[in-house]
Design a protein around this motif. Structure first.
Motif, PDB file in Angstrom:
ATOM      1  N   LEU A 193       4.846  12.197   2.693  1.00 32.19           N
ATOM      2  CA  LEU A 193       4.826  10.746   2.445  1.00 32.19           C
ATOM      3  C   LEU A 193       6.123  10.276   1.776  1.00 32.19           C
ATOM      4  O   LEU A 193       6.167   9.207   1.195  1.00 32.19           O
TER       5      LEU A 193
ATOM      6  N   LEU B 298       5.925   8.703  -2.755  1.00 30.57           N
ATOM      7  CA  LEU B 298       4.916   7.663  -2.472  1.00 30.57           C
ATOM      8  C   LEU B 298       5.622   6.600  -1.625  1.00 30.57           C
ATOM      9  O   LEU B 298       5.841   5.495  -2.078  1.00 30.57           O
TER      10      LEU B 298
ATOM     11  N   SER C 227       9.941  -2.615 -10.145  1.00 33.72           N
ATOM     12  CA  SER C 227       8.853  -2.050  -9.324  1.00 33.72           C
ATOM     13  C   SER C 227       8.408  -3.058  -8.279  1.00 33.72           C
ATOM     14  O   SER C 227       8.744  -4.249  -8.353  1.00 33.72           O
TER      15      SER C 227
ATOM     16  N   TYR D  39      -1.981  -4.992  -0.177  1.00 31.84           N
ATOM     17  CA  TYR D  39      -1.663  -4.420  -1.489  1.00 31.84           C
ATOM     18  C   TYR D  39      -0.335  -4.985  -1.972  1.00 31.84           C
ATOM     19  O   TYR D  39       0.667  -4.908  -1.261  1.00 31.84           O
ATOM     20  N   HIS D  40      -0.373  -5.577  -3.153  1.00 32.87           N
ATOM     21  CA  HIS D  40       0.851  -6.144  -3.716  1.00 32.87           C
ATOM     22  C   HIS D  40       1.038  -5.683  -5.158  1.00 32.87           C
ATOM     23  O   HIS D  40       1.507  -6.436  -6.005  1.00 32.87           O
TER      24      HIS D  40
ATOM     25  N   GLU E  93       2.030  -8.135   3.789  1.00 30.14           N
ATOM     26  CA  GLU E  93       2.935  -7.041   4.154  1.00 30.14           C
ATOM     27  C   GLU E  93       3.107  -7.135   5.673  1.00 30.14           C
ATOM     28  O   GLU E  93       2.116  -7.355   6.387  1.00 30.14           O
TER      29      GLU E  93
ATOM     30  N   SER F  10      -0.558   0.579   2.163  1.00 31.25           N
ATOM     31  CA  SER F  10      -1.589   1.224   1.344  1.00 31.25           C
ATOM     32  C   SER F  10      -2.972   1.084   1.938  1.00 31.25           C
ATOM     33  O   SER F  10      -3.816   1.959   1.774  1.00 31.25           O
TER      34      SER F  10
ATOM     35  N   ASP G 290       5.959  -8.964   1.718  1.00 34.05           N
ATOM     36  CA  ASP G 290       6.057  -7.862   0.773  1.00 34.05           C
ATOM     37  C   ASP G 290       6.512  -6.637   1.565  1.00 34.05           C
ATOM     38  O   ASP G 290       5.742  -6.035   2.311  1.00 34.05           O
TER      39      ASP G 290
ATOM     40  N   VAL H 113       7.749  -3.783   0.318  1.00 37.51           N
ATOM     41  CA  VAL H 113       7.908  -2.636  -0.581  1.00 37.51           C
ATOM     42  C   VAL H 113       7.807  -1.322   0.210  1.00 37.51           C
ATOM     43  O   VAL H 113       8.508  -0.361  -0.081  1.00 37.51           O
ATOM     44  N   ILE H 114       6.970  -1.306   1.239  1.00 36.76           N
ATOM     45  CA  ILE H 114       6.875  -0.110   2.089  1.00 36.76           C
ATOM     46  C   ILE H 114       7.733  -0.250   3.348  1.00 36.76           C
ATOM     47  O   ILE H 114       8.416   0.683   3.764  1.00 36.76           O
TER      48      ILE H 114
ATOM     49  N   LYS I  35      10.774   0.717  -4.036  1.00 36.29           N
ATOM     50  CA  LYS I  35      10.685   2.069  -3.467  1.00 36.29           C
ATOM     51  C   LYS I  35      12.003   2.592  -2.868  1.00 36.29           C
ATOM     52  O   LYS I  35      12.874   3.036  -3.589  1.00 36.29           O
TER      53      LYS I  35
ATOM     54  N   ARG J  87      -1.063  12.351   1.240  1.00 32.38           N
ATOM     55  CA  ARG J  87      -1.632  11.253   0.466  1.00 32.38           C
ATOM     56  C   ARG J  87      -2.922  10.766   1.129  1.00 32.38           C
ATOM     57  O   ARG J  87      -2.982  10.634   2.351  1.00 32.38           O
TER      58      ARG J  87
HETATM   59  N1  PXG Z   1       3.628  -3.946  -2.608  1.00 37.20           N
HETATM   60  C1  PXG Z   1       3.378  -3.042  -1.668  1.00 37.20           C
HETATM   61  C2  PXG Z   1       3.339  -3.465  -0.243  1.00 37.20           C
HETATM   62  C3  PXG Z   1       3.212  -1.705  -2.016  1.00 37.20           C
HETATM   63  O1  PXG Z   1       2.952  -0.800  -1.045  1.00 37.20           O
HETATM   64  C4  PXG Z   1       3.516  -2.331  -4.324  1.00 37.20           C
HETATM   65  C5  PXG Z   1       3.689  -3.627  -3.914  1.00 37.20           C
HETATM   66  C6  PXG Z   1       3.599  -2.014  -5.771  1.00 37.20           C
HETATM   67  O2  PXG Z   1       4.723  -1.277  -6.051  1.00 37.20           O
HETATM   68  P1  PXG Z   1       4.829  -0.433  -7.431  1.00 37.20           P
HETATM   69  O3  PXG Z   1       6.264   0.000  -7.424  1.00 37.20           O
HETATM   70  O4  PXG Z   1       4.534  -1.378  -8.545  1.00 37.20           O
HETATM   71  O5  PXG Z   1       3.846   0.694  -7.332  1.00 37.20           O
HETATM   72  C7  PXG Z   1       3.287  -1.340  -3.369  1.00 37.20           C
HETATM   73  C8  PXG Z   1       3.068   0.077  -3.818  1.00 37.20           C
HETATM   74  C9  PXG Z   1      -0.017   4.600  -1.089  1.00 37.20           C
HETATM   75  C10 PXG Z   1       0.733   3.991  -2.242  1.00 37.20           C
HETATM   76  O6  PXG Z   1      -0.450   5.725  -1.188  1.00 37.20           O
HETATM   77  C11 PXG Z   1       1.345   2.774  -2.049  1.00 37.20           C
HETATM   78  C12 PXG Z   1       2.000   2.158  -3.112  1.00 37.20           C
HETATM   79  C13 PXG Z   1       2.090   2.790  -4.332  1.00 37.20           C
HETATM   80  C14 PXG Z   1       1.496   4.038  -4.506  1.00 37.20           C
HETATM   81  C15 PXG Z   1       0.798   4.644  -3.459  1.00 37.20           C
HETATM   82  O7  PXG Z   1      -0.160   3.948  -0.054  1.00 37.20           O
HETATM   83  N2  PXG Z   1       2.546   0.928  -2.867  1.00 37.20           N
END
Ligand code: PXG
Length: 444
Positions: free
Chosen positions: A52, A55, A114, A148-149, A220, A225, A253, A255-256, A282, A408
């Motif tokens: 993964l 993460l 983050s 997920y945000h 997203e 997630s 969003d 982040v991924i 990330k 994961r």
């Molecule tokens: N937005 C999105 C789209 C995310 O995927 C966050 C915000 C929050 O980011 P921080 O850096 O605060 O954790 C995320 C985080 C999983 C997994 O297993 C996904 C995340 C974090 C940990 C595990 O899918 N995404």
């Protein structure tokens, strides 16, 4: 405790692990003490594939030399700079790079540490923007089920994962679009065909809430997630059109999806849809130093800058001690240099085809009820045991660990996002071991 020894039950109690069943962890603690390239190593010498990228955050794998050098060089020069009223050269250099990379006129960057902070920053910016435009009543948000945000109050308000919200009482005023998982799309390869119409659910929300009260829609580009839930090709375009029609900001969003996971630098590029605000974190630093960023349009930036007030007034009352931290900026510049270029995106797209075949080869194994993939991201959905909804994926992941693959799990999904530097053989090896783990678990 040295890196060679196992934690004692006593020492374990002091570290309350994030998003973890600590009680289960105490029974069988999993530690990694070293990472190199595609692999983690445990203190007792076990070597595991990192399937993964940490993460989702380390697409260049671990121990990247250029990032190491950038950080150590930065440490020698400037370890910290005050984030308010003062800045430093690398913060400007990075912002220029991000502005050039981000689609369209997303040209202005706010920093944090983050993805969660990035989400809350974006939501606050959306509200502040409407206030600056003389429409303070536009303050509510629309997220999406299974979205997920992050974990801060703004993020869980728009987030669509019930267990992440249920213990925390009152949240912001937010409504949710339906998620984009459809049974008829099961085992789709890449983009599913059905589902553009799901964007029209925005109209139903607006019928009740009225667009005059809504600040922004946040989604997203693909729900990571939530289990790599990919919208159909026209869904985000339709969402964009509806937001334009109703004068609502659209926040992606990323982040991924940001920094190459889908084979384009941003998910916005992949879907060819322009958001008003884009958040990332990330892979921005390859996960080496925490950093998040919010990249915003010219219209939002200019509106905030043009607010009345004397020249001393602060345009956006928001920021963090570690906004644009020098070490994070140095790590980000070195990461982006390696990730966000056509050759690397080509490499990701090439590997994606092979990844798609390898993950879909798990179809037909017992307990596998759906498989989804896009770019170098994928999920294998495991039939839920109604009596123990969280058990099977977690148990299969534990078996994968024994077989030398860190996998994961979240809910009933196993998620995969291998590093971009993987070789074809690595992808095959990961899924061969996962297939064994699933088969053995189903028999046991
Ligand atoms: N937005 C999105 C789209 C995310 O995927 C966050 C915000 C929050 O980011 P921080 O850096 O605060 O954790 C995320 C985080 C999983 C997994 O297993 C996904 C995340 C974090 C940990 C595990 O899918 N995404």
């Amino acid at each position: 405790m040295s890196s060679q020894t196992k934690p004692t039950p006593e020492s374990m109690r002091h570290h309350w692990l994030a998003f973890t069943s600590n009680r289960r962890f105490h029974q069988s603690p999993r530690l990694v003490s070293k990472a190199e390239g595609l692999f983690y190593h445990t203190p007792d010498g076990h070597k595991l594939y990192d399937s993964l990228s940490g993460l989702w955050c380390s697409p260049l794998g671990h121990g990247n030399q250029a990032i190491k050098e950038a950080i150590t060089g930065q440490l020698d020069e400037l370890d910290y700079a005050p984030a308010f009223n003062v800045s430093h050269p690398k913060a400007f250099e990075l912002s220029e790079k991000l502005a050039a990379l981000a689609p369209g006129d997303l040209d202005h960057v706010l920093y944090c540490s983050s993805g969660s902070e990035a989400a809350d920053t974006a939501l606050k910016l959306a509200r502040a923007y409407w206030r600056a435009k003389g429409k303070p009543e536009k303050s509510k948000f629309i997220g999406r089920a299974k979205g997920y945000h992050g974990v801060n109050f703004g993020g869980i308000s728009v987030g669509g994962i019930g267990p992440n919200r249920k213990s925390y009482g009152q949240t912001l005023d937010a409504y949710h679009l339906p998620h984009t998982w459809l049974a008829e799309n099961a085992f789709s390869r890449g983009l599913p065909t059905e589902g553009d119409h799901l964007a029209d659910a925005l109209n139903q929300i607006l019928e009740v809430q009225d667009a005059s009260n809504i600040a922004a829609v946040i989604v997203e580009p693909m729900a990571g997630s939530g289990g790599v839930i990919i919208p159909s090709a026209g869904y985000l375009k339709r969402l964009r059109e509806l937001c334009d029609k109703h004068d609502i900001l659209l926040i992606f969003d990323e982040v991924i999806t940001g920094f190459g996971r889908m084979g384009e630098v941003f998910g916005a590029d992949y879907f060819n849809v322009q958001p008003d605000i884009l958040t990332c974190a990330k892979a921005l630093t390859n996960g080496v130093v925490p950093m998040g960023a919010v990249i915003t349009s010219q219209e939002i930036y200019q509106t905030m800058m043009d607010q009345p007030g004397d020249e001393y007034s602060i345009e956006f009352m928001h920021g963090y001690t570690y906004s644009a931290h020098p070490l994070a900026c140095a790590a980000a510049l070195a990461s982006i240099e390696q990730i966000a270029n056509p050759a690397m995106m080509e490499q990701v797209r090439g590997l994606s085809e092979l990844f798609e075949n390898a993950i879909h080869d798990l179809r037909g194994l017992p307990l596998v009820e759906d498989i989804r993939n896009i770019g170098l991201a994928g999920a294998v959905q495991i039939e839920m045991d109604p009596a123990h909804p969280l058990k099977r994926a977690s148990d299969i992941s534990a078996r994968c660990w024994e077989k030398g693959v860190y996998v994961r799990f979240g809910g009933n999904n196993l998620s995969f996002a291998p590093p971009f530097i993987s070789q074809p053989q690595d992808i095959h090896e990961i899924f061969a071991r996962v297939a064994e783990a699933i088969t053995e678990y189903a028999k046991a």
